[in-house]
Enzyme design. Structure first.
Site, mmCIF file in Angstrom:
data_model
loop_
_atom_site.group_PDB
_atom_site.id
_atom_site.type_symbol
_atom_site.label_atom_id
_atom_site.label_comp_id
_atom_site.label_asym_id
_atom_site.label_seq_id
_atom_site.Cartn_x
_atom_site.Cartn_y
_atom_site.Cartn_z
ATOM 1 C CD GLU A 44 -2.830 1.381 2.498
ATOM 2 O OE1 GLU A 44 -3.576 2.112 2.383
ATOM 3 O OE2 GLU A 44 -2.405 0.748 3.598
ATOM 4 C CG ASP A 96 8.665 10.436 -1.449
ATOM 5 O OD1 ASP A 96 7.952 9.697 -2.364
ATOM 6 O OD2 ASP A 96 8.522 11.777 -1.151
ATOM 7 C CG ASP A 118 -2.544 15.472 -0.764
ATOM 8 O OD1 ASP A 118 -3.331 15.975 -1.827
ATOM 9 O OD2 ASP A 118 -1.785 15.859 -0.317
ATOM 10 C CE LYS A 122 -3.458 25.898 -4.668
ATOM 11 N NZ LYS A 122 -2.577 26.571 -3.969
ATOM 12 C CG ASP A 154 -13.248 11.340 -0.088
ATOM 13 O OD1 ASP A 154 -12.180 11.357 -0.321
ATOM 14 O OD2 ASP A 154 -13.731 12.201 0.581
ATOM 15 C CD GLU A 192 -6.485 4.348 9.632
ATOM 16 O OE1 GLU A 192 -5.862 3.875 10.549
ATOM 17 O OE2 GLU A 192 -6.440 4.428 8.565
ATOM 18 C CE1 TYR A 193 -7.607 11.580 6.132
ATOM 19 C CE2 TYR A 193 -6.117 10.193 5.790
ATOM 20 C CZ TYR A 193 -6.520 11.204 6.366
ATOM 21 O OH TYR A 193 -5.520 12.294 6.833
ATOM 22 C CD GLU A 194 -13.445 2.605 2.469
ATOM 23 O OE1 GLU A 194 -14.417 2.128 2.024
ATOM 24 O OE2 GLU A 194 -12.273 2.217 2.510
#
Length: 217
Positions: A44, A96, A118, A122, A154, A192-194
């Protein structure tokens, strides 16, 4: 989002170097030796606090997992979870992902997960998106022939961009959902974000894409 500095993070990471693998470039081509078996390896990119990788590794002991996260103050949270209950089929890398092809040999990885990356909205930051063609090329380099990317977000703009980027790269889209939580998809493991975004009514998008084994006609 501003990340909170955790002065203890590096000491803890160094203490548990058998979980957070230092100098991963020295392991390229030998990750199955790190795990001590011949099981397939899934990674991941941008693993965050590690809930997804942890739950996947626990549910699938026959697969090895590696979570890659560049922020030390974040990856230490994933480490803390593994200190409480270590899983032999899960390792972490605090680096990274731009250096992915240095960490792994060609064809060493079986699947790449990208979850709630992320969006870099822009235009001048397009090259930073994890589905930009440079990243797609890096994934292809480390994946087995016909390897897959599984992507969730999302962010509609990032999702549409990613579909276009993958299609232009010549990938096959093998699964697509514009509303994952109201689909017939089974076995979804949330990040967690989901959980946070879906509880607020955000639609979750998902795509599975496969690299072609033969050139497009």
């Amino acid at each position: 989002m501003r990340l909170r500095h955790k002065p203890y993070a590096m000491d803890r990471i160094n203490e548990y170097s058998h979980i957070v693998i230092g100098n991963p470039e020295e392991r390229a081509g030998n990750w199955k030796e790190v795990f001590g078996n011949e099981q397939p390896i899934h990674i991941e990119v941008g693993t965050g606090r590690g809930r997804f990788m942890y739950d996947m590794a626990k549910a699938n002991p026959h697969i090895n997992y590696i979570g890659i996260e560049k922020f030390t103050s974040v990856v230490v949270d994933a480490l803390d979870k593994l200190i409480e209950e270590e899983l032999p089929n899960l390792k972490l890398i605090n680096k990274d992902a731009e250096d992915l092809t240095v960490f792994f040999a060609k064809g060493e990885i079986d699947r790449v997960y990208l979850n709630f990356s992320d969006p870099w909205p822009k235009k001048r930051h397009t090259k930073r998106r994890l589905t930009y063609k440079t990243f797609l090329r890096n994934y292809e380099e480390v994946l087995v022939e016909g390897g897959e990317i599984h992507f969730k977000t999302d962010n509609q703009g990032l999702f549409e961009y990613s579909l276009m980027s993958m299609a232009e790269y010549g990938m096959l889209l093998t699964y697509l959902s514009l509303d994952l939580h109201n689909s017939d998809f089974e076995g979804n493991i949330m990040t967690e974000y989901e959980e946070k975004f879906s509880s607020k009514g955000h639609r979750i998008y998902r795509v599975e894409a496969k690299y072609r084994t033969e050139p497009m006609q």
